[in-house]
Design a protein around this motif. Structure first.
Motif, mmCIF file in Angstrom:
data_model
loop_
_atom_site.group_PDB
_atom_site.id
_atom_site.type_symbol
_atom_site.label_atom_id
_atom_site.label_comp_id
_atom_site.label_asym_id
_atom_site.label_seq_id
_atom_site.Cartn_x
_atom_site.Cartn_y
_atom_site.Cartn_z
ATOM 1 N N ALA A 7 0.841 -1.207 0.000
ATOM 2 C CA ALA A 7 0.000 0.000 0.000
ATOM 3 C C ALA A 7 0.871 1.251 0.000
ATOM 4 O O ALA A 7 0.641 2.176 -0.797
ATOM 5 C CB ALA A 7 -0.942 -0.005 1.205
ATOM 6 N N ALA A 8 1.864 1.297 0.861
ATOM 7 C CA ALA A 8 2.747 2.463 0.935
ATOM 8 C C ALA A 8 3.515 2.652 -0.370
ATOM 9 O O ALA A 8 3.660 3.779 -0.852
ATOM 10 C CB ALA A 8 3.708 2.321 2.106
ATOM 11 N N GLY A 9 3.984 1.560 -0.937
ATOM 12 C CA GLY A 9 4.720 1.642 -2.198
ATOM 13 C C GLY A 9 3.866 2.133 -3.355
ATOM 14 O O GLY A 9 4.362 2.804 -4.259
ATOM 15 N N LEU A 10 2.589 1.814 -3.323
ATOM 16 C CA LEU A 10 1.684 2.253 -4.389
ATOM 17 C C LEU A 10 1.176 3.681 -4.185
ATOM 18 O O LEU A 10 0.657 4.290 -5.120
ATOM 19 C CB LEU A 10 0.493 1.299 -4.474
ATOM 20 C CG LEU A 10 0.799 -0.110 -4.984
ATOM 21 C CD1 LEU A 10 -0.428 -1.006 -4.842
ATOM 22 C CD2 LEU A 10 1.271 -0.063 -6.430
ATOM 23 N N GLU A 11 1.341 4.214 -2.987
ATOM 24 C CA GLU A 11 0.835 5.563 -2.720
ATOM 25 C C GLU A 11 1.575 6.630 -3.530
ATOM 26 O O GLU A 11 0.953 7.587 -3.987
ATOM 27 C CB GLU A 11 0.906 5.881 -1.219
ATOM 28 C CG GLU A 11 -0.151 5.145 -0.428
ATOM 29 C CD GLU A 11 0.056 5.228 1.067
ATOM 30 O OE1 GLU A 11 0.840 6.090 1.534
ATOM 31 O OE2 GLU A 11 -0.576 4.423 1.784
ATOM 32 N N ILE A 12 2.869 6.487 -3.726
ATOM 33 C CA ILE A 12 3.633 7.491 -4.482
ATOM 34 C C ILE A 12 3.158 7.543 -5.934
ATOM 35 O O ILE A 12 2.814 8.621 -6.427
ATOM 36 C CB ILE A 12 5.150 7.230 -4.391
ATOM 37 C CG1 ILE A 12 5.614 7.281 -2.942
ATOM 38 C CG2 ILE A 12 5.928 8.190 -5.280
ATOM 39 C CD1 ILE A 12 5.390 8.597 -2.234
ATOM 40 N N PRO A 13 3.106 6.403 -6.644
ATOM 41 C CA PRO A 13 2.576 6.485 -8.015
ATOM 42 C C PRO A 13 1.129 6.978 -8.049
ATOM 43 O O PRO A 13 0.742 7.731 -8.944
ATOM 44 C CB PRO A 13 2.668 5.050 -8.551
ATOM 45 C CG PRO A 13 3.537 4.309 -7.626
ATOM 46 C CD PRO A 13 3.594 5.058 -6.340
ATOM 47 N N ALA A 14 0.331 6.577 -7.059
ATOM 48 C CA ALA A 14 -1.066 7.035 -7.018
ATOM 49 C C ALA A 14 -1.128 8.545 -6.831
ATOM 50 O O ALA A 14 -1.947 9.218 -7.471
ATOM 51 C CB ALA A 14 -1.830 6.318 -5.902
ATOM 52 N N LEU A 15 -0.271 9.096 -5.982
ATOM 53 C CA LEU A 15 -0.220 10.549 -5.798
ATOM 54 C C LEU A 15 0.169 11.261 -7.090
ATOM 55 O O LEU A 15 -0.404 12.295 -7.436
ATOM 56 C CB LEU A 15 0.771 10.918 -4.688
ATOM 57 C CG LEU A 15 0.276 10.755 -3.255
ATOM 58 C CD1 LEU A 15 1.443 10.761 -2.276
ATOM 59 C CD2 LEU A 15 -0.707 11.862 -2.918
ATOM 60 N N LEU A 16 1.132 10.699 -7.800
ATOM 61 C CA LEU A 16 1.557 11.303 -9.070
ATOM 62 C C LEU A 16 0.440 11.253 -10.113
ATOM 63 O O LEU A 16 0.187 12.237 -10.821
ATOM 64 C CB LEU A 16 2.822 10.608 -9.594
ATOM 65 C CG LEU A 16 4.072 10.801 -8.730
ATOM 66 C CD1 LEU A 16 5.207 9.905 -9.226
ATOM 67 C CD2 LEU A 16 4.492 12.258 -8.694
ATOM 68 N N ILE A 17 -0.229 10.126 -10.192
ATOM 69 C CA ILE A 17 -1.360 9.998 -11.129
ATOM 70 C C ILE A 17 -2.480 10.951 -10.727
ATOM 71 O O ILE A 17 -3.065 11.632 -11.578
ATOM 72 C CB ILE A 17 -1.858 8.534 -11.184
ATOM 73 C CG1 ILE A 17 -0.790 7.641 -11.818
ATOM 74 C CG2 ILE A 17 -3.183 8.440 -11.946
ATOM 75 C CD1 ILE A 17 -1.045 6.152 -11.637
ATOM 76 N N MET A 18 -2.761 11.010 -9.439
ATOM 77 C CA MET A 18 -3.808 11.900 -8.940
ATOM 78 C C MET A 18 -3.472 13.352 -9.291
ATOM 79 O O MET A 18 -4.348 14.126 -9.689
ATOM 80 C CB MET A 18 -3.957 11.719 -7.433
ATOM 81 C CG MET A 18 -5.161 12.345 -6.816
ATOM 82 S SD MET A 18 -6.747 11.556 -7.127
ATOM 83 C CE MET A 18 -6.637 10.015 -6.267
ATOM 84 N N GLY A 19 -2.201 13.724 -9.158
ATOM 85 C CA GLY A 19 -1.772 15.075 -9.514
ATOM 86 C C GLY A 19 -2.018 15.383 -10.981
ATOM 87 O O GLY A 19 -2.498 16.468 -11.339
#
Length: 173
Positions: free
Chosen positions: A34-46
């Motif tokens: 979950a933590a590892g996927l949060e960074i790419p998810a934040l970038l996609i969300m941005g």
């Protein structure tokens, strides 16, 4: 939303070992995924914030959170446990990344907006105790914490839809 997420993270180890009967390493693996996927998810969300409103992205995050809680309450094995963490990461990206933007859109004073937003995490952590207490004492055990977290997230989503937040300043968010 912060309360439901805090409760889910807090009981992960107990849920994995007690409810799923898996080794504790799977709890660590799930939290790490979950933590590892949060960074790419934040970038996609941005990137998505250029095309969609902050409120729309928060709604999408809430829907992912509800789906995550439902899946966690129903799953039975380690592969599913790891797979559903993508939904958790999407929820966190929406709340952590876009949540602050939404507060800044609603409250024109940046220091005040960020201060209030930061307190949502603390208040959520405090409220998570009630979710854990209520959910874990149900017949569902620790699965009940995920059910309760999903219900709280659904209530937050309903509130967002009813209130229909409007930005206080001009902008595309």
């Amino acid at each position: 939303v912060q309360a439901g997420n805090a409760a889910a993270v807090a009981v992960m180890t107990l849920y994995v070992t007690e409810s799923l009967g898996l080794d504790v390493v799977w709890a660590g693996a799930a939290l790490a995924v979950a933590a590892g996927l949060e960074i790419p998810a934040l970038l996609i969300m941005g990137r998505l914030s250029r095309r969609f409103t902050s409120l729309g992205l928060i709604i999408a995050g809430c829907l992912a959170g509800i789906a995550y809680c439902a899946a966690m309450a129903a799953l039975s094995g380690p592969i599913a446990l790891l797979a559903v963490q993508v939904l958790s990461a999407w929820l966190v990206a929406a709340v952590a990344g876009i949540g602050m933007t939404l507060f800044q859109d609603m409250i024109p004073q940046p220091g005040l907006a960020v201060g209030i937003y930061a307190n949502t995490r603390r208040i959520g952590a405090i409220a998570s105790g009630a979710i854990i207490a209520f959910g874990s004492t149900s017949a569902l055990g620790y699965r009940g914490v995920f059910v309760a977290s999903g219900l709280v997230t659904a209530l937050a989503l309903l509130m967002l839809l009813v209130v229909r937040i409007r930005p206080s300043r001009s902008g595309h968010h």
